[in-house]
Design a protein around this motif. Structure first.
Motif, PDB file in Angstrom:
ATOM      1  N   TRP A 402       0.841  -1.212   0.000  1.00 32.27           N
ATOM      2  CA  TRP A 402       0.000   0.000   0.000  1.00 32.27           C
ATOM      3  C   TRP A 402       0.870   1.255   0.000  1.00 32.27           C
ATOM      4  CZ3 TRP A 402       0.230   3.308   4.266  1.00 32.27           C
ATOM      5  CH2 TRP A 402      -0.666   4.377   4.262  1.00 32.27           C
ATOM      6  N   TRP A 403       1.877   1.304   0.862  1.00 32.61           N
ATOM      7  CA  TRP A 403       2.791   2.453   0.970  1.00 32.61           C
ATOM      8  C   TRP A 403       3.486   2.699  -0.368  1.00 32.61           C
ATOM      9  CZ3 TRP A 403       3.293   6.429   4.042  1.00 32.61           C
ATOM     10  CH2 TRP A 403       4.519   7.019   4.352  1.00 32.61           C
ATOM     11  N   ALA A 404       3.899   1.614  -1.024  1.00 36.96           N
ATOM     12  CA  ALA A 404       4.584   1.731  -2.322  1.00 36.96           C
ATOM     13  C   ALA A 404       3.652   2.340  -3.362  1.00 36.96           C
ATOM     14  CB  ALA A 404       5.075   0.360  -2.786  1.00 36.96           C
ATOM     15  N   ARG A 405       2.409   1.892  -3.386  1.00 32.40           N
ATOM     16  CA  ARG A 405       1.480   2.431  -4.389  1.00 32.40           C
ATOM     17  C   ARG A 405       1.222   3.918  -4.157  1.00 32.40           C
ATOM     18  NH1 ARG A 405      -4.639   0.535  -6.335  1.00 32.40           N
ATOM     19  NH2 ARG A 405      -5.001   2.409  -7.587  1.00 32.40           N
ATOM     20  N   GLU A 406       1.004   4.299  -2.887  1.00 28.17           N
ATOM     21  CA  GLU A 406       0.689   5.704  -2.611  1.00 28.17           C
ATOM     22  C   GLU A 406       1.869   6.605  -2.965  1.00 28.17           C
ATOM     23  OE1 GLU A 406      -2.367   6.235  -2.089  1.00 28.17           O
ATOM     24  OE2 GLU A 406      -2.799   4.119  -1.715  1.00 28.17           O
ATOM     25  N   ILE A 407       3.095   6.179  -2.620  1.00 22.83           N
ATOM     26  CA  ILE A 407       4.278   6.998  -2.941  1.00 22.83           C
ATOM     27  C   ILE A 407       4.502   7.047  -4.452  1.00 22.83           C
ATOM     28  CG2 ILE A 407       6.787   7.133  -2.682  1.00 22.83           C
ATOM     29  CD1 ILE A 407       6.464   5.971   0.128  1.00 22.83           C
ATOM     30  N   THR A 408       4.272   5.921  -5.113  1.00 22.53           N
ATOM     31  CA  THR A 408       4.437   5.865  -6.574  1.00 22.53           C
ATOM     32  C   THR A 408       3.507   6.855  -7.266  1.00 22.53           C
ATOM     33  OG1 THR A 408       5.115   3.552  -6.480  1.00 22.53           O
ATOM     34  CG2 THR A 408       4.298   4.365  -8.602  1.00 22.53           C
ATOM     35  N   GLU A 409       2.287   7.005  -6.749  1.00 17.93           N
ATOM     36  CA  GLU A 409       1.328   7.914  -7.382  1.00 17.93           C
ATOM     37  C   GLU A 409       1.663   9.378  -7.114  1.00 17.93           C
ATOM     38  OE1 GLU A 409      -2.771   6.873  -7.029  1.00 17.93           O
ATOM     39  OE2 GLU A 409      -2.452   4.909  -7.980  1.00 17.93           O
ATOM     40  N   VAL A 410       2.474   9.640  -6.105  1.00 23.09           N
ATOM     41  CA  VAL A 410       2.999  10.999  -5.933  1.00 23.09           C
ATOM     42  C   VAL A 410       4.086  11.249  -6.976  1.00 23.09           C
ATOM     43  CG1 VAL A 410       4.277  12.538  -4.394  1.00 23.09           C
ATOM     44  CG2 VAL A 410       2.482  11.065  -3.467  1.00 23.09           C
ATOM     45  N   ASP A 503      13.566   1.291  -0.083  1.00 22.84           N
ATOM     46  CA  ASP A 503      13.375   0.365  -1.211  1.00 22.84           C
ATOM     47  C   ASP A 503      12.460   0.976  -2.270  1.00 22.84           C
ATOM     48  OD1 ASP A 503      14.976  -1.512   0.033  1.00 22.84           O
ATOM     49  OD2 ASP A 503      13.300  -2.689   0.833  1.00 22.84           O
ATOM     50  N   ILE A 504      11.376   1.614  -1.823  1.00 19.95           N
ATOM     51  CA  ILE A 504      10.422   2.236  -2.747  1.00 19.95           C
ATOM     52  C   ILE A 504      11.087   3.404  -3.481  1.00 19.95           C
ATOM     53  CG2 ILE A 504       8.268   3.569  -2.863  1.00 19.95           C
ATOM     54  CD1 ILE A 504       7.429   1.831  -0.304  1.00 19.95           C
ATOM     55  N   ARG A 512      20.521   5.905  -5.988  1.00 19.07           N
ATOM     56  CA  ARG A 512      20.777   5.512  -4.599  1.00 19.07           C
ATOM     57  C   ARG A 512      19.846   6.236  -3.638  1.00 19.07           C
ATOM     58  NH1 ARG A 512      26.662   6.735  -3.089  1.00 19.07           N
ATOM     59  NH2 ARG A 512      26.974   5.906  -5.176  1.00 19.07           N
ATOM     60  N   GLY A 513      19.669   7.551  -3.855  1.00 23.92           N
ATOM     61  CA  GLY A 513      18.727   8.315  -3.045  1.00 23.92           C
ATOM     62  C   GLY A 513      19.115   8.381  -1.581  1.00 23.92           C
ATOM     63  N   ILE A 514      18.290   9.080  -0.813  1.00 22.61           N
ATOM     64  CA  ILE A 514      18.502   9.142   0.636  1.00 22.61           C
ATOM     65  C   ILE A 514      17.148   9.214   1.335  1.00 22.61           C
ATOM     66  CG2 ILE A 514      18.659  11.668   0.839  1.00 22.61           C
ATOM     67  CD1 ILE A 514      20.968   9.195   2.665  1.00 22.61           C
ATOM     68  N   VAL A 515      17.046   8.510   2.456  1.00 22.45           N
ATOM     69  CA  VAL A 515      15.905   8.632   3.360  1.00 22.45           C
ATOM     70  C   VAL A 515      16.437   9.199   4.667  1.00 22.45           C
ATOM     71  CG1 VAL A 515      14.232   7.347   4.760  1.00 22.45           C
ATOM     72  CG2 VAL A 515      14.506   6.814   2.336  1.00 22.45           C
ATOM     73  N   VAL A 516      15.726  10.172   5.218  1.00 22.80           N
ATOM     74  CA  VAL A 516      16.073  10.720   6.526  1.00 22.80           C
ATOM     75  C   VAL A 516      14.890  10.454   7.443  1.00 22.80           C
ATOM     76  CG1 VAL A 516      16.802  12.749   7.801  1.00 22.80           C
ATOM     77  CG2 VAL A 516      17.442  12.501   5.408  1.00 22.80           C
TER      78      VAL A 516
END
Length: 850
Positions: A402-410, A503-504, A512-516
């Motif tokens: 669910w989280w992956a789909r919502e972020i993908t649509e952003v 991962d998403i 590579r990106g970054i998550v904080v």
């Protein structure tokens, strides 16, 4: 004192002790027959099992649990050998089990020092209260978090500190966003060890001047892991081998970053970007806080920010990057909000136990069709404006989908592609999880879980565990399908959200990106960085930020920093200038402030402030090849980036107390001004040869405190002899620096000989340098990458060369090659400068001078 101890005749006794080559086992039996005197939840469990495993020569585990009844154990995987890899001959430790009272003793074999000794009449193990104490080998203990501390070394004089993740701005003895039950201890001879208690229940620790340490936790089991170093730096390397190496950030994430809560619209951000470009201040990353959303609803775009998608695209075309914030709380009061509806369908939200009813908190989302009056009292605003909010359970695989789909649509809006927000990184906030009502709308239902028999020494202790979060009886589902109460996994909430988010992000951006993340647990550093939370614009926050970064270095989270210039309150000119100078040396360098506070970004003051910011950020950007290498070393080997002085100079006890200075890796010493009105800094220069970064001059003293001049525009930086700092000419963003030539500063130590590998991972080619008498060698150690920018070293400075060098010869693979370089020697500074070189990365060179 008496309140910490039971009497020896009511303690646990030991039986069936078995020593083997790979560990120890024993059975523990409670000595008192009359258990009816206790409440059920605090009655000592009558029979327990002790297991000690010698995982490696420097790592052991000791675990105490109820073998007759299954109890909650932390579902965080550790990197352990499948079978013990230690040998009797080479183990760094010896373990003995003691009786009357029961205790475990761990002794460092090389010195005989006892590093753990829990034979104390304090041990008790019940369902909701577990206590164990240990004597310590010295007063020098570091770690435990996340709480704000005024010194790096912990004060052992009867202080108790609680640990429980909470939406709590830093403050004295207030448990904050993360949960880090790890400490490093120094022994009197300078040897170091580290101890992790793998437990995720609400906990506190009491420091005693004996010296001793008492743990109290409210559930789970006792599962300790000890690493034996023996150096402080090896302790961190061994600990991160266990919990996971720090994430490798992309190069752009080491650039300077700007954010604030309270941008009015995308035009305000666009103007800031243009003003920063006009001022030529290095700057790579811009953020949007929850202002960009409709009423703070995740995955939405406010009409006030309709131009944000185009702005992000334009910034990226100019080599910049953009990071968006996401909170976990999802409004349940909307008639047309796909994120909530799909969450219901996927069954992702935390519920009341044994029901299908969602626990509703209140966080940032506002109700529809209300006009918010910010002047009202906060509690009234929460009551009348905030929506009911459901919290996703990130342990469930359905939640991750669910989280992956919502972020993908952003990222790729399927309904209107012009509204796609092509973010480069994600900032996950409020994931303790936070709630603006205690427990739930309408309150909690299980008194014992929210007010357990022992409530650890937390902030607002009388309000129980549900203070500023959800009810402890909330039911979550572990990946294996077993239900677990929020009481047990509360401190894992942010941890469970972090890896899926990274991962998403990587799947969407193909980078590579970054998550904080705000909330952390041991191993969070594998996937994210961490900022030190909602600090205040105050002078006393400067040294606390250094302490916080050094603690997170111990915890295996390298990409850290505080909000530069402060989040709460208005910053002021001198404070913000000094903070920009210090913050330029945070691995995570971001100026961020709160709603309603006046602007504090570098172009919000005057031209002098812009000059100060530009100059210090140019130094940061020049040093990024070195910083990136340190980040690689952390990711590959677990070494620290922000490094306490004691990690490099543990033989010097003065360094054991220093927290107002820090190192980048082994080679760059940073000594910032931290006090209002100061024009000098009292800095300690440990026993090494040091060169002033700004002038290249040898400073002429070591092992001393000195007052170093520090006018407002200056931060003291020193290069350590025996090291090479790879640098690069600065540019406005990291993108435009990719094809700019490199320079190397070679700092001689007192022997005039060094063997170095210290710019090896500027690119995936690995290189090294070695300096002998009048010779500098550059060697490729690993080749497997062709640099599209054809980077070259064009300048090399050799600091501390006592005699003039007139002729420099360049050899490639041992053969002399033509070179149109220029040689100059400054006899006063003793610096040899070689300019006009053409030394391509990925080739072997030798420089000889006479």
């Amino acid at each position: 004192p008496f309140c910490h101890h039971t009497s020896p005749d009511t303690a646990y006794s030991v039986a069936d002790v078995k020593y083997t080559s790979s560990g120890v086992t024993a059975n523990l039996t409670f000595g008192q027959s009359n258990l009816k005197a206790y409440e059920k939840s605090t009655a000592p469990i009558s029979t327990l099992r002790l297991e000690v495993k010698y995982h490696s020569d420097h790592l052991l585990q000791f675990k105490i649990y109820d073998y007759a009844n299954e109890r909650y154990e932390v579902p965080v995987p550790l990197d352990l050998p499948e079978t013990p890899e230690s040998s009797v001959e080479s183990r760094l430790y010896d373990v003995t089990v003691q009786d009357k009272p029961f205790g475990l003793q761990v002794r460092r074999r090389s010195t005989g020092t006892v590093v753990w000794d829990s034979q104390l009449p304090t041990f008790t193990f019940s369902d909701m209260f577990i206590q164990i104490s240990t004597r310590l080998p010295s007063q020098y203990l570091y770690g435990f978090g996340e709480t704000e501390h005024t010194t790096f070394r912990r004060d052992m004089n009867w202080h108790t500190w609680g640990m429980f993740s909470r939406d709590q701005p830093p403050g004295y003895k207030l448990n904050s966003y993360g949960f880090q039950p790890f400490y490093m201890g120094l022994e009197e001879d300078g040897n170091a060890h580290g101890v992790l208690l793998l437990n995720s229940n609400a906990m506190d620790v009491t420091f005693q001047p004996t010296p001793a340490l008492t743990y109290r936790t409210t559930g789970g089991i006792l599962d300790f892991y000890m690493v034996l170093g023996p150096t402080p730096e090896l302790v961190v390397q061994e600990y991160t081998a266990l919990v996971g190496r720090p994430v490798m950030p992309p190069y752009w994430a080491l650039g300077f970053q700007l954010c604030r809560y309270g941008y009015e619209n995308d035009t305000e951000i666009a103007n800031l970007v243009e003003d920063m470009k006009r001022a030529r201040i290095p700057y790579d990353v811009q953020y949007a806080d929850i202002d960009y959303m409709v009423r703070q609803l995740d995955f939405t775009l406010s009409p006030r920010f309709a131009g944000l998608p185009a702005l992000i695209n334009n910034m990226q075309e100019e080599g910049m990057r953009f990071i968006l914030i996401l909170d976990p709380a999802i409004s349940g009061n909307e008639t047309d909000y796909p994120a909530f509806q799909r969450g219901l369908e996927k069954d992702v939200f935390i519920k009341w136990p044994n029901t299908n009813d969602i626990i509703y908190a209140k966080v940032w989302p506002d109700l529809p069709n209300v006009e918010v009056n910010d002047t009202l009292d906060w509690e009234i605003q929460v009551e009348i404006y905030r929506a009911y909010a459901a919290l996703p359970d990130f342990f469930r695989s359905s939640t991750i989908e669910w989280w992956a789909r919502e972020i993908t649509e952003v990222y790729s809006n399927p309904y209107n592609t012009s509204q796609s927000l092509k973010f480069d990184g994600l900032w996950i906030d409020m994931n303790e999880p936070a709630s603006f009502v205690n427990g739930a709308v309408g309150g909690c239902r299980n008194q014992e879980l929210n007010f357990p028999p022992y409530v650890p020494q937390l902030g607002s202790r009388s309000d129980g565990l549900s203070f500023k979060t959800i009810c402890m009886e909330g039911q979550q589902i572990l990946p294996d399908g077993s239900p677990v109460s929020h009481y047990n996994v509360h401190n894992l909430y942010g941890w469970s959200q972090t890896k899926p988010t990274l991962d998403i992000l990587r799947n969407l951006t193909k980078e590579r990106g970054i998550v904080v993340t705000r909330s952390t647990y041991p191993s969070s550093g594998k996937w994210s960085g961490h900022w030190l939370g909602d600090n205040t614009a105050a002078w006393n926050q400067l040294d606390k930020s250094i302490i916080g970064m050094m603690e997170f270095s111990l915890f295996g989270i390298s990409y850290t920093g505080a909000d530069i210039c402060g989040f709460f309150l208005d910053s002021e000119y001198e404070l913000c200038a000094r903070w920009m100078e210090l913050g330029a040396f945070y691995p995570y360098s971001r100026n961020h402030n709160g709603k309603g506070a006046k602007r504090q970004d570098p172009v919000a003051w005057n031209s002098t402030f812009e000059d100060i910011s530009r100059n210090v950020l140019n130094i940061r950007y020049a040093l990024l090849p070195y910083l990136y290498t340190l980040m690689y070393e952390a990711s590959a080997h677990g070494s620290t980036v922000v490094r306490p002085l004691l990690h490099e100079f543990v033989e010097d006890k003065t360094t054991w107390e220093i927290h107002r200075q820090f190192l980048w890796g082994p080679a760059l010493l940073i000594s910032p001004v931290l006090e209002q009105g100061a024009v000098a800094v009292n800095a300690y220069l440990p026993n090494a040869r040091w060169y002033d970064y700004h002038t290249d001059e040898y400073i002429g003293f070591r092992g001393q405190f000195r007052n170093l001049p520090s006018p407002l525009e200056h931060i003291n930086l020193h290069i350590r002899g025996g090291y090479i700092l790879a640098q690069q000419s600065p540019a406005n963003t990291t993108f435009y620096r990719r094809d700019i030539s490199l320079l190397g500063a070679v700092a001689l130590n007192w022997k005039e000989e060094i063997v170095i590998r210290h710019w090896e991972e500027i690119l995936p080619d690995e290189g090294g340098e070695a300096l002998g008498q009048n010779v500098l060698e550059i060697k490729v150690l690993h080749r497997g990458y062709v640099d599209p920018n054809n980077l070259k070293f064009t300048q090399i400075k050799i600091l501390g060369l006592p005699s003039k060098a007139e002729q420099v010869t360049v050899l490639q693979d041992g053969e002399t090659i033509p070179s149109s370089h220029v040689v100059s020697y400054d006899s006063q500074k003793q610096v040899l400068a070689i300019t006009g070189l053409e030394l391509e990365l990925g080739r072997n060179y030798t420089l000889r001078w006479s």
